[in-house]
Write a protein that holds these residues in place. Structure first.
Motif, short mmCIF file in Angstrom:
data_model
loop_
_atom_site.label_atom_id
_atom_site.label_comp_id
_atom_site.label_asym_id
_atom_site.label_seq_id
_atom_site.Cartn_x
_atom_site.Cartn_y
_atom_site.Cartn_z
N ASP A 62 13.73 -5.59 58.59
CA ASP A 62 14.22 -5.20 57.26
C ASP A 62 15.25 -6.18 56.72
OD1 ASP A 62 12.64 -2.91 57.29
OD2 ASP A 62 14.22 -1.68 58.18
N CYS A 63 15.96 -6.85 57.62
CA CYS A 63 16.95 -7.86 57.24
C CYS A 63 16.74 -9.09 58.11
CB CYS A 63 18.37 -7.33 57.45
SG CYS A 63 18.77 -5.94 56.34
N ARG A 64 16.90 -10.25 57.51
CA ARG A 64 16.73 -11.51 58.25
C ARG A 64 17.85 -11.73 59.25
NH1 ARG A 64 16.00 -14.93 61.30
NH2 ARG A 64 15.70 -17.15 60.96
N PHE A 65 19.08 -11.45 58.81
CA PHE A 65 20.26 -11.63 59.65
C PHE A 65 21.15 -10.40 59.61
CE2 PHE A 65 19.56 -16.17 58.29
CZ PHE A 65 19.18 -16.65 59.54
N GLY A 66 22.02 -10.31 60.59
CA GLY A 66 23.06 -9.29 60.61
C GLY A 66 24.40 -9.93 60.89
N ILE A 67 25.43 -9.42 60.24
CA ILE A 67 26.80 -9.85 60.49
C ILE A 67 27.59 -8.58 60.76
CG2 ILE A 67 28.86 -11.00 59.58
CD1 ILE A 67 26.94 -12.59 57.72
N ILE A 68 28.19 -8.53 61.94
CA ILE A 68 28.90 -7.33 62.37
C ILE A 68 30.33 -7.70 62.78
CG2 ILE A 68 26.87 -5.98 62.95
CD1 ILE A 68 27.14 -6.92 65.85
N LEU A 69 31.23 -6.76 62.62
CA LEU A 69 32.63 -7.02 62.90
C LEU A 69 33.30 -5.82 63.54
CD1 LEU A 69 31.93 -7.96 59.65
CD2 LEU A 69 33.98 -9.27 60.15
N CYS A 70 34.21 -6.11 64.45
CA CYS A 70 35.14 -5.11 64.96
C CYS A 70 36.44 -5.87 65.24
CB CYS A 70 34.59 -4.39 66.20
SG CYS A 70 34.39 -5.39 67.69
N GLY A 71 37.35 -5.29 65.96
CA GLY A 71 38.63 -5.95 66.19
C GLY A 71 38.49 -7.31 66.85
N THR A 72 37.75 -7.38 67.95
CA THR A 72 37.54 -8.64 68.65
C THR A 72 36.17 -9.25 68.41
OG1 THR A 72 36.63 -7.58 70.62
CG2 THR A 72 39.04 -7.92 70.55
N VAL A 90 29.19 -13.71 69.43
CA VAL A 90 30.49 -13.58 68.78
C VAL A 90 31.07 -14.99 68.63
CG1 VAL A 90 31.77 -13.16 70.94
CG2 VAL A 90 32.72 -12.38 68.79
N CYS A 91 31.56 -15.29 67.44
CA CYS A 91 32.08 -16.63 67.16
C CYS A 91 33.45 -16.55 66.50
CB CYS A 91 31.12 -17.39 66.25
SG CYS A 91 29.49 -17.68 66.98
N SER A 92 34.33 -17.45 66.93
CA SER A 92 35.65 -17.54 66.30
C SER A 92 35.90 -18.94 65.76
CB SER A 92 36.75 -17.13 67.29
OG SER A 92 36.68 -17.94 68.45
N GLU A 93 34.82 -19.76 65.72
CA GLU A 93 34.89 -21.08 65.11
C GLU A 93 33.48 -21.49 64.68
OE1 GLU A 93 33.18 -23.10 67.38
OE2 GLU A 93 33.44 -21.58 68.90
N THR A 94 33.40 -22.51 63.85
CA THR A 94 32.12 -22.86 63.22
C THR A 94 31.13 -23.54 64.14
OG1 THR A 94 33.05 -24.94 62.38
CG2 THR A 94 33.16 -23.03 60.92
N PHE A 95 31.59 -24.30 65.12
CA PHE A 95 30.67 -25.00 66.01
C PHE A 95 29.75 -24.00 66.72
CE2 PHE A 95 29.47 -26.71 70.16
CZ PHE A 95 28.76 -27.86 69.76
N SER A 96 30.33 -22.97 67.30
CA SER A 96 29.52 -21.97 68.01
C SER A 96 28.59 -21.23 67.06
CB SER A 96 30.42 -20.96 68.73
OG SER A 96 31.12 -21.60 69.78
N ALA A 97 29.05 -20.99 65.84
CA ALA A 97 28.21 -20.30 64.86
C ALA A 97 26.96 -21.12 64.55
CB ALA A 97 29.00 -20.02 63.59
N ARG A 98 27.12 -22.44 64.42
CA ARG A 98 25.95 -23.31 64.21
C ARG A 98 25.06 -23.34 65.43
NH1 ARG A 98 29.57 -26.54 61.75
NH2 ARG A 98 29.83 -27.83 63.61
N MET A 99 25.66 -23.46 66.60
CA MET A 99 24.89 -23.61 67.83
C MET A 99 24.09 -22.35 68.19
SD MET A 99 25.06 -26.69 68.93
CE MET A 99 25.01 -27.12 67.19
N LEU A 109 25.37 -12.31 63.96
CA LEU A 109 26.67 -12.93 64.19
C LEU A 109 27.72 -11.83 64.26
CD1 LEU A 109 28.72 -15.37 64.05
CD2 LEU A 109 28.61 -15.10 61.55
N SER A 110 28.62 -11.96 65.22
CA SER A 110 29.72 -11.02 65.35
C SER A 110 31.03 -11.78 65.19
CB SER A 110 29.66 -10.33 66.71
OG SER A 110 30.69 -9.36 66.82
N ILE A 111 31.97 -11.16 64.50
CA ILE A 111 33.28 -11.77 64.24
C ILE A 111 34.36 -10.74 64.54
CG2 ILE A 111 34.80 -12.76 62.48
CD1 ILE A 111 32.31 -13.77 61.04
#
Length: 150
Positions: A62-72, A90-99, A109-111
């Motif tokens: 139904d969705c191509r991507f998901g972005i989810i968030l909680c405290g950590t 889970v990513c806290s910087e852009t390099f991992s998000a790309r990789m 993606l989780s943030i």
């Protein structure tokens, strides 16, 4: 990319409502169709339910991507990864998000809202959404991950 491939589901627990809403506005302005499944009130809410709900929409196509968030970003990511067909990091910087997109064909993606500020979070989201899966030598490895689901 077709219209159906431009749908992104967003979800969070109570700790990340403001950041989730900032991300929703940011990606909507880029032409992504946002499916925001909440919550909208600050009462404490269990992150596993929100991670799984978003993951089910991604796994169902139904969705191509998901972005989810909680405290950590960690707990909600763990819940999402329990849904067959989901690859969430889970990513806290852009390099991992790309990789995680280029090498792992991550579809979620989780943030951590208590880990990164809004500016960095938007950069992380942009890196994730813009990165294509490289395929090639990474394809068989992603298939190996899928095979672990049983």
């Amino acid at each position: 990319m077709t219209a159906s491939n431009r749908r992104v589901v967003l979800s969070s627990d109570h700790s990340a409502i403001a950041l989730r809403q900032a991300i929703a506005g940011h990606i909507a302005a880029q032409g992504w169709e946002v499916v925001d499944i909440g919550p909208t009130t600050p009462q404490s809410t269990p992150y596993p339910e929100h991670g799984a709900a978003a993951a089910r929409l991604v796994a169902a196509g139904d969705c191509r991507f998901g972005i989810i968030l909680c405290g950590t970003g960690q707990g909600i990511m763990m819940a999402a990864n329990k849904i067959r067909g989901v690859r969430c990091g889970v990513c806290s910087e852009t390099f991992s998000a790309r990789m995680i997109r280029q090498h792992n064909d991550a579809n979620m993606l989780s943030i951590g809202a208590r880990v990164v500020g809004e500016g960095l979070a938007l950069d992380i989201v942009d890196a994730f959404l813009a990165a294509p899966f490289d395929g090639g030598r990474h394809g068989p490895r992603v298939e190996m991950i899928a095979a672990l689901e049983g």
